[in-house]
Design a protein around this motif. Structure first.
Motif, PDB file in Angstrom:
ATOM      1  N   GLU A 416     -45.722 -63.914  46.957  1.00 38.38           N
ATOM      2  CA  GLU A 416     -45.392 -65.247  46.449  1.00 38.38           C
ATOM      3  C   GLU A 416     -43.930 -65.599  46.733  1.00 38.38           C
ATOM      4  O   GLU A 416     -43.618 -66.704  47.203  1.00 38.38           O
ATOM      5  CB  GLU A 416     -45.672 -65.326  44.940  1.00 38.38           C
ATOM      6  CG  GLU A 416     -47.130 -65.282  44.546  1.00 38.38           C
ATOM      7  CD  GLU A 416     -47.745 -63.905  44.658  1.00 38.38           C
ATOM      8  OE1 GLU A 416     -46.967 -62.900  44.722  1.00 38.38           O
ATOM      9  OE2 GLU A 416     -48.976 -63.806  44.719  1.00 38.38           O
ATOM     10  N   TYR A 419     -43.485 -66.236  50.470  1.00 34.36           N
ATOM     11  CA  TYR A 419     -43.974 -67.538  50.942  1.00 34.36           C
ATOM     12  C   TYR A 419     -43.062 -68.664  50.481  1.00 34.36           C
ATOM     13  O   TYR A 419     -42.845 -69.640  51.210  1.00 34.36           O
ATOM     14  CB  TYR A 419     -45.398 -67.765  50.450  1.00 34.36           C
ATOM     15  CG  TYR A 419     -46.035 -69.006  51.042  1.00 34.36           C
ATOM     16  CD1 TYR A 419     -46.133 -69.163  52.425  1.00 34.36           C
ATOM     17  CD2 TYR A 419     -46.511 -70.023  50.220  1.00 34.36           C
ATOM     18  CE1 TYR A 419     -46.706 -70.297  52.982  1.00 34.36           C
ATOM     19  CE2 TYR A 419     -47.089 -71.159  50.768  1.00 34.36           C
ATOM     20  CZ  TYR A 419     -47.184 -71.298  52.153  1.00 34.36           C
ATOM     21  OH  TYR A 419     -47.751 -72.425  52.703  1.00 34.36           O
ATOM     22  N   GLN A 420     -42.520 -68.525  49.293  1.00 36.19           N
ATOM     23  CA  GLN A 420     -41.601 -69.551  48.802  1.00 36.19           C
ATOM     24  C   GLN A 420     -40.360 -69.625  49.683  1.00 36.19           C
ATOM     25  O   GLN A 420     -39.882 -70.711  50.029  1.00 36.19           O
ATOM     26  CB  GLN A 420     -41.215 -69.249  47.355  1.00 36.19           C
ATOM     27  CG  GLN A 420     -40.327 -70.330  46.735  1.00 36.19           C
ATOM     28  CD  GLN A 420     -40.013 -70.045  45.277  1.00 36.19           C
ATOM     29  OE1 GLN A 420     -40.386 -69.007  44.747  1.00 36.19           O
ATOM     30  NE2 GLN A 420     -39.329 -70.967  44.623  1.00 36.19           N
ATOM     31  N   THR A 423     -41.461 -71.332  53.003  1.00 38.88           N
ATOM     32  CA  THR A 423     -41.699 -72.779  52.914  1.00 38.88           C
ATOM     33  C   THR A 423     -40.407 -73.557  52.671  1.00 38.88           C
ATOM     34  O   THR A 423     -40.286 -74.717  53.085  1.00 38.88           O
ATOM     35  CB  THR A 423     -42.699 -73.097  51.796  1.00 38.88           C
ATOM     36  OG1 THR A 423     -42.262 -72.487  50.568  1.00 38.88           O
ATOM     37  CG2 THR A 423     -44.078 -72.565  52.137  1.00 38.88           C
ATOM     38  N   ASP A 479     -47.738 -69.855  59.302  1.00 38.73           N
ATOM     39  CA  ASP A 479     -47.713 -70.259  57.906  1.00 38.73           C
ATOM     40  C   ASP A 479     -48.712 -69.455  57.068  1.00 38.73           C
ATOM     41  O   ASP A 479     -48.399 -69.024  55.953  1.00 38.73           O
ATOM     42  CB  ASP A 479     -48.026 -71.755  57.795  1.00 38.73           C
ATOM     43  CG  ASP A 479     -47.737 -72.302  56.407  1.00 38.73           C
ATOM     44  OD1 ASP A 479     -46.547 -72.347  56.028  1.00 38.73           O
ATOM     45  OD2 ASP A 479     -48.709 -72.661  55.701  1.00 38.73           O
ATOM     46  N   SER A 480     -49.913 -69.211  57.608  1.00 40.00           N
ATOM     47  CA  SER A 480     -50.930 -68.444  56.877  1.00 40.00           C
ATOM     48  C   SER A 480     -50.509 -66.992  56.713  1.00 40.00           C
ATOM     49  O   SER A 480     -50.791 -66.366  55.690  1.00 40.00           O
ATOM     50  CB  SER A 480     -52.271 -68.521  57.606  1.00 40.00           C
ATOM     51  OG  SER A 480     -52.736 -69.847  57.661  1.00 40.00           O
ATOM     52  N   GLU A 483     -47.973 -66.816  53.940  1.00 47.47           N
ATOM     53  CA  GLU A 483     -48.584 -67.106  52.642  1.00 47.47           C
ATOM     54  C   GLU A 483     -49.441 -65.956  52.120  1.00 47.47           C
ATOM     55  O   GLU A 483     -49.591 -65.772  50.916  1.00 47.47           O
ATOM     56  CB  GLU A 483     -49.445 -68.370  52.750  1.00 47.47           C
ATOM     57  CG  GLU A 483     -50.114 -68.775  51.453  1.00 47.47           C
ATOM     58  CD  GLU A 483     -51.002 -69.993  51.619  1.00 47.47           C
ATOM     59  OE1 GLU A 483     -51.397 -70.573  50.592  1.00 47.47           O
ATOM     60  OE2 GLU A 483     -51.301 -70.362  52.776  1.00 47.47           O
ATOM     61  N   THR A 484     -49.997 -65.147  53.031  1.00 48.57           N
ATOM     62  CA  THR A 484     -51.072 -64.232  52.631  1.00 48.57           C
ATOM     63  C   THR A 484     -50.736 -62.756  52.772  1.00 48.57           C
ATOM     64  O   THR A 484     -51.288 -61.934  52.053  1.00 48.57           O
ATOM     65  CB  THR A 484     -52.340 -64.536  53.470  1.00 48.57           C
ATOM     66  OG1 THR A 484     -52.493 -65.951  53.612  1.00 48.57           O
ATOM     67  CG2 THR A 484     -53.573 -63.976  52.801  1.00 48.57           C
ATOM     68  N   TYR A 612     -56.638 -68.051  56.961  1.00 53.40           N
ATOM     69  CA  TYR A 612     -56.191 -66.687  57.220  1.00 53.40           C
ATOM     70  C   TYR A 612     -57.322 -65.872  57.829  1.00 53.40           C
ATOM     71  O   TYR A 612     -58.419 -65.780  57.277  1.00 53.40           O
ATOM     72  CB  TYR A 612     -55.703 -66.039  55.931  1.00 53.40           C
ATOM     73  CG  TYR A 612     -55.307 -64.589  56.098  1.00 53.40           C
ATOM     74  CD1 TYR A 612     -54.117 -64.252  56.726  1.00 53.40           C
ATOM     75  CD2 TYR A 612     -56.145 -63.569  55.653  1.00 53.40           C
ATOM     76  CE1 TYR A 612     -53.752 -62.928  56.896  1.00 53.40           C
ATOM     77  CE2 TYR A 612     -55.780 -62.229  55.819  1.00 53.40           C
ATOM     78  CZ  TYR A 612     -54.591 -61.921  56.445  1.00 53.40           C
ATOM     79  OH  TYR A 612     -54.236 -60.610  56.612  1.00 53.40           O
TER      80      TYR A 612
END
Length: 658
Positions: A416, A419-420, A423, A479-480, A483-484, A612
């Motif tokens: 988390e 990803y923050q 982004t 991006d995926s 995020e994952t 993903y």
């Protein structure tokens, strides 16, 4: 040396008339002429290092210079006795003086005929160093050597040579070369006919061969051909993995195909083996065909227990990379392998190559790594096709002062937070239609960069453009991933892209120490891996398979080649066998062609279902095809990926005996 007159009625007299006047300068001149001596001794020493109470017989040993050279590779005290046998009195005199000066108490100089000499004990090592071509009854000399060779002993030979009219590819010479070199050396009574090597291979099993060329002192432009050959008794039943590890490749040197750079495209495999494991159901009865790529996944298949893994690639540099990884795992301790392929840098690589790895590489691989040994000075992952992209990322990070941002991304406490951070910075810039995005798109998604840096072919690029914009496709992938997956302890693919190296807890499985130890034994003990530089279909037709890993290979092919591939799959994949592939297309049309060839085709995953795919995430779909006629699989092949799972092997699907 080519203009002196050789006199005498016997072989001994003729040799003495030739060597007598030059005995005092023999070592100095030959040091820059007999290029095969050190590599041959190194090849023998690599197999013998660690043994004790050995006996070495050096036939035609001349001035005992080979003993001096051997001391660079192995402690001479490992030999209980060393016999240097030579028929030439003047050379034996120099040898005796050398033994006295060096204080070698276990070295005995024998002035005698190599065809008649026999030590009182069995020999561990017998060598012919530039002597076999000067022994007219060479068959008698070879027969005598074999008669007193230990069951697990080895024979090392190096000499000048000329090929037969029709010979193996690595030995072959044209008519002019054969005539020229045979005529030149015949002036000195040196017979370069190929029968000597033929006779060796008739009575002994070849273990290692290298054919090269070396300069001649005071003779510019010309390079004399020489060979190195190591063999053992054909009746050897003793299991000695250090001396006789399983072989994985032939000795032939292949040419790089047109359109490819003179190196590998991929320094690591760019497919996620964890997701492959879930659908392959690997077992010891499997014979698996896979594209070589970076070789990491091929080693992973051996770790998973496959009976035999056949690795094929049209680019010989990919084969040479896997050969190096395999030889390093077998021959080197874990710390050295980690430095080479974990950190990507090893300051002693040249020494390791010549002392430990060279005797277990094919001729093509050895020539390649001697040429590219500088890769390990500043990082192997900064070289090759992918290396260009990794270097570009590092340069861009330095120019934009974002090196600290990469460190923060890799050290994020959880996905988390990772990803923050993504982004709020890079992800936001990439998704906006800004000047930064346009520059990124121009430099990183044009056709030339995608081919030479990412290995994306023209056909694959057409598939992407047919369904999406290339820039959006790349941004979606990145991006995926952010995020994952965790770049800190799971996603070693992008960690390497960002840093040019791995970490101990984020690396391919062959670099995890417990897996490394298992792999070291497996690769040495049995012929579980075969490395081939060839066309995929050609290797597919060579044997029957239970599993075939196409990677993204079919994306590269035209319809005619797809039809040929499908027919070969139909004929060569056993009933119940599985074929897996990835594609840059969400629904590649060739899936129907594979289905028509007698396979049940299942789409395991597609970006239409979720963004993903796996830790690489560079493909739009993932497929498995099961050959009709086998037991029905009990699992449905659409299990979602587990991005946070540990790197260890995921449970395999159950499919009977498929």
């Amino acid at each position: 040396m080519w203009f002196g007159k050789i006199k005498g009625s016997t072989h001994k007299d003729r040799l003495e008339s030739f060597y007598g006047p030059q005995a005092h300068a023999y070592d100095r001149f030959r040091r820059n002429f007999l290029h095969g001596r050190k590599p041959m001794l190194a090849a023998c020493a690599a197999r013998l290092r660690g043994s004790t109470d050995m006996v070495w017989v050096d036939l035609g040993g001349g001035t005992a210079e080979n003993v001096e050279m051997m001391s660079e590779y192995i402690d001479l005290s490992s030999f209980a006795k060393i016999y240097v046998v030579d028929i030439t009195p003047s050379l034996c005199k120099v040898a005796r003086e050398k033994v006295k000066q060096r204080g070698w108490t276990n070295v005995e100089i024998v002035e005698g005929d190599a065809c008649k000499f026999a030590p009182p004990e069995k020999a561990t090592l017998v060598t012919f160093s530039y002597s076999l071509t000067m022994i007219p009854p060479f068959m008698d000399a070879v027969d005598a050597a074999i008669s007193y060779l230990e069951e697990d002993g080895i024979v090392g030979v190096t000499d000048f040579y000329a090929s037969a009219k029709f010979d193996l590819p690595n030995r072959q010479m044209n008519y002019q070369e054969r005539w020229f070199w045979r005529a030149c050396f015949d002036l000195d009574g040196i017979d370069l006919t190929p029968e000597r090597r033929t006779y060796l291979e008739h009575h002994l099993e070849p273990l290692y061969e290298y054919n090269g060329r070396g300069g001649i002192p005071y003779v510019p432009y010309f390079q004399a051909p020489f060979f190195i050959w190591v063999g053992r008794r054909k009746d050897c039943k003793i299991v000695n993995l250090k001396r006789f590890p399983a072989r994985a490749s032939d000795e032939f040197e292949s040419k790089i195909p047109p359109g490819f750079p003179p190196t590998f495209l991929y320094s690591l495999s760019w497919e996620d083996p964890r997701e492959d494991d879930k659908v392959l159901d690997i077992n010891p009865s499997d014979t698996i065909l896979t594209l070589t790529s970076g070789g990491c996944n091929a080693l992973d298949l051996v770790l998973q227990g496959a009976g035999k893994v056949v690795c094929v690639d049209i680019n010989p540099a990919q084969s040479y990379l896997l050969e190096l990884k395999r030889a390093a795992v077998i021959r080197l301790p874990f710390d050295d392998v980690w430095q080479m392929f974990g950190e990507g840098v090893h300051p002693q690589f040249t020494t390791l190559l010549e002392r430990e790895l060279a005797p277990f590489l094919s001729q093509g691989a050895l020539n390649f790594w001697r040429w590219k040994k500088y890769y390990f000075k500043n990082g192997i992952y900064f070289h090759g096709g992918m290396g260009r992209l990794i270097r570009a990322v590092r340069v861009l990070a330095k120019l934009t002062r974002m090196e600290h941002w990469i460190d923060d991304l890799l050290n994020a406490p959880n996905v988390e937070s990772q990803y923050q951070l993504w982004t709020n910075t890079m992800g936001r810039w990439l998704t906006r239609a800004s000047i930064f995005a346009r520059i990124f798109g121009f430099f990183f998604t044009n056709r030339v960069v995608l081919w030479f840096c990412a290995g994306i072919s023209r056909g694959q690029l057409r598939l992407i453009r047919k369904e999406d914009n290339v820039y959006r496709y790349v941004v979606r992938c990145l991006d995926s991933v952010a995020e994952t997956t965790s770049l800190g302890d799971s996603n070693y693919f992008y960690r390497c892209c960002l840093t040019g190296k791995f970490s101990r807890n984020c690396c391919p499985r062959f670099l995890e120490e417990p897996c490394f130890n298992k792999l070291k034994v497996e690769l040495a003990a049995r012929e579980c891996m075969h490395i081939s530089t060839s066309f995929f279909v050609q290797e597919l037709r060579a044997r029957m398979y239970t599993k075939v890993i196409l990677m993204d290979h079919v994306d590269w092919l035209g319809q005619k080649d797809i039809d040929t591939l499908c027919l070969a799959l139909k004929e060569q994949v056993k009933p119940g066998g599985r074929v897996i592939w990835r594609s840059a297309s969400r629904n590649p049309e060739y899936a129907k062609d594979i289905e028509k060839a007698g396979f049940k085709v299942v789409q395991v995953r597609s970006i239409t279902q979720q963004q993903y795919m796996d830790r690489v995430n560079m493909y739009a779909s993932f497929y498995v095809a099961i050959r009709e006629g086998g037991p029905e699989p009990v699992n449905i092949f659409n299990s979602p990926p587990d991005p946070l799972a540990p790197t260890a092997a995921a449970p395999a699907l159950t499919n009977g005996d498929a």
